[in-house]
Motif scaffolding. Structure first.
Motif, short mmCIF file in Angstrom:
data_model
loop_
_atom_site.label_atom_id
_atom_site.label_comp_id
_atom_site.label_asym_id
_atom_site.label_seq_id
_atom_site.Cartn_x
_atom_site.Cartn_y
_atom_site.Cartn_z
N UNK A 98 0.85 -1.19 0.00
CA UNK A 98 0.00 0.00 0.00
C UNK A 98 0.88 1.24 0.00
N UNK A 99 0.58 2.18 -0.88
CA UNK A 99 1.30 3.44 -0.90
C UNK A 99 0.86 4.30 0.29
N UNK A 100 1.65 5.32 0.64
CA UNK A 100 1.30 6.15 1.80
C UNK A 100 -0.06 6.81 1.71
N UNK A 101 -0.59 7.01 0.51
CA UNK A 101 -1.91 7.65 0.38
C UNK A 101 -3.04 6.63 0.27
N UNK A 102 -2.75 5.35 0.51
CA UNK A 102 -3.79 4.34 0.52
C UNK A 102 -3.99 3.59 -0.78
N UNK A 103 -3.34 4.02 -1.86
CA UNK A 103 -3.47 3.31 -3.13
C UNK A 103 -2.77 1.97 -3.05
N UNK A 104 -3.30 0.97 -3.77
CA UNK A 104 -2.71 -0.35 -3.76
C UNK A 104 -1.53 -0.46 -4.71
N UNK A 172 -6.69 12.39 -4.38
CA UNK A 172 -5.29 11.94 -4.36
C UNK A 172 -4.82 11.52 -5.74
N UNK A 173 -3.51 11.41 -5.85
CA UNK A 173 -2.84 11.08 -7.11
C UNK A 173 -1.76 10.05 -6.82
N UNK A 174 -1.59 9.09 -7.72
CA UNK A 174 -0.49 8.14 -7.63
C UNK A 174 0.00 7.80 -9.03
N UNK A 175 1.28 7.46 -9.13
CA UNK A 175 1.81 7.13 -10.44
C UNK A 175 3.13 6.39 -10.36
N UNK A 176 3.65 6.07 -11.54
CA UNK A 176 4.93 5.39 -11.69
C UNK A 176 5.80 6.23 -12.60
N UNK A 195 5.26 7.61 -7.19
CA UNK A 195 4.99 9.00 -6.82
C UNK A 195 3.56 9.12 -6.31
N UNK A 196 3.37 9.94 -5.28
CA UNK A 196 2.04 10.24 -4.75
C UNK A 196 1.86 11.75 -4.69
N UNK A 197 0.62 12.19 -4.53
CA UNK A 197 0.36 13.62 -4.43
C UNK A 197 -1.09 13.89 -4.08
N UNK A 198 -1.38 15.17 -3.86
CA UNK A 198 -2.74 15.65 -3.62
C UNK A 198 -3.26 16.28 -4.90
N UNK A 312 -2.52 8.64 -12.17
CA UNK A 312 -3.98 8.73 -12.15
C UNK A 312 -4.39 9.52 -10.92
N UNK A 313 -5.39 10.38 -11.08
CA UNK A 313 -5.97 11.09 -9.94
C UNK A 313 -7.44 10.73 -9.82
N UNK A 314 -7.89 10.61 -8.57
CA UNK A 314 -9.30 10.40 -8.25
C UNK A 314 -9.72 11.52 -7.31
#
Length: 317
Positions: A98-104, A172-176, A195-198, A312-314
């Motif tokens: 799990x990434x720090x922002x909760x994404x798998x 939130x946002x996550x990527x590679x 990478x993670x972000x808001x 991707x951002x949701x």
């Protein structure tokens, strides 16, 4: 694209390791939606989903299916990703962290078998499961581009967009990040980082005269290696003005760029939820890594080399 024949050792991003980095280990995913009605040469023909699809630059994934095998237990979650070469014979990816922002975080199940490459994927659904999205890429390609993909989609819930009103969507946002590690002579520098972000998206449904206008940004961008080690922070990303395609309840492609001028690319999205109260969007950024270290001496992994970021951002009202 030149395949890196030297298989590199990567650790698994554990839930416990990332809790120590600030993640909760919780996952709001409650279910999945599947739409396999795609054209393998151009999957962007089904309303309600979009793909970062361009075979000339290795963007080839044309379907991501989420499987929640045990309710309430994200450790058993799986993805089935179609059309990525040398990952698996079944397309299955197991959740490995799990990434720090909760994404798998997921890895292809057959990564240790003959002829396979190692692939990583990040994926998430909104709390309502009305929108979802994910990206996948491999660290085992030389250069900054290998076979990869990004997919966003809404559920089958009908969407009726407002004709007026101004709204903020946050999430939130996550990527590679695929990094050109050709200059690494030690064989220890990874071909990808996470990478993670808001994320913030602003929508004005009434202007331009009902067509709608949209802008956005991604802030607090943090980079991690695949073991969950924090590497540093990156510049914010601006999502340029885009228009609504009302017949399909989607967001037309527009520009995206990092505020430090090192990355540029595109973004586009889909609306989800009964009133378009949720958005999923993907971002493609190409450029170079920072030339000087950021928050820590290990950021960037290699300074001033080519990089492609798929994310991707949701977001929701």
């Amino acid at each position: 694209m030149i395949l890196n024949s030297a298989v590199k050792a990567f650790g698994i991003l554990s839930v416990s390791a990332l809790i120590a980095c600030g993640g909760s280990g919780d996952n709001p995913v409650t279910g999945g939606t599947v739409d396999t009605d795609v054209d393998p040469t151009d999957p962007n023909v089904v309303t309600g989903q979009k793909f970062a699809f361009d075979r000339s630059v290795g963007l080839v994934a044309n379907s991501i299916e989420f499987r929640e095998n045990v309710a309430g237990d994200p450790s058993d979650d799986q993805l089935v990703i179609n059309n990525i070469p040398f990952d698996t014979t079944t397309g299955e990816y197991d959740r490995t962290g799990t990434l720090p922002n909760g994404w798998g975080l997921y890895q292809n199940t057959e990564r240790n078998l003959e002829g396979r490459l190692q692939y990583f994927a990040v994926f998430n659904q909104s709390a309502t499961a009305d929108v979802e999205g994910g990206v996948a890429a491999s660290p085992q390609y030389r250069g900054s581009i290998g076979n990869a993909g990004a997919v966003i989609r809404r559920s089958g819930t009908p969407v009726s967009l407002p004709v007026a009103g101004i709204f903020n969507y946050t999430g939130s946002y996550s990527g590679i990040r695929e990094i050109d590690n050709d200059l690494d002579t030690t064989g220890t520098v990874p071909g990808i980082t996470l990478v993670t972000g808001d994320a913030l998206v602003r929508v004005d449904y009434g202007d331009f005269d009902v067509t709608g206008d949209i802008v956005g940004s991604i802030s607090n961008r943090n980079v991690y290696d695949v073991n969950g080690t924090f590497l540093g922070s990156l510049s914010n990303v601006s999502l340029a003005e885009a228009l609504i395609d009302r017949p399909t309840q989607t967001i037309n492609e527009s520009g995206a760029s990092s505020q430090d001028g090192l990355l540029s690319g595109t973004w586009e999205g889909v609306f989800g939820g009964p009133t378009g109260n949720e958005i999923a969007a993907y971002v493609i950024l190409n450029g170079t890594t920072p030339s000087t270290p950021g928050a820590t001496p290990t950021d960037p992994v290699i300074p001033g080399v080519d990089v492609r970021e798929l994310g991707v951002l949701l977001v929701a009202q």
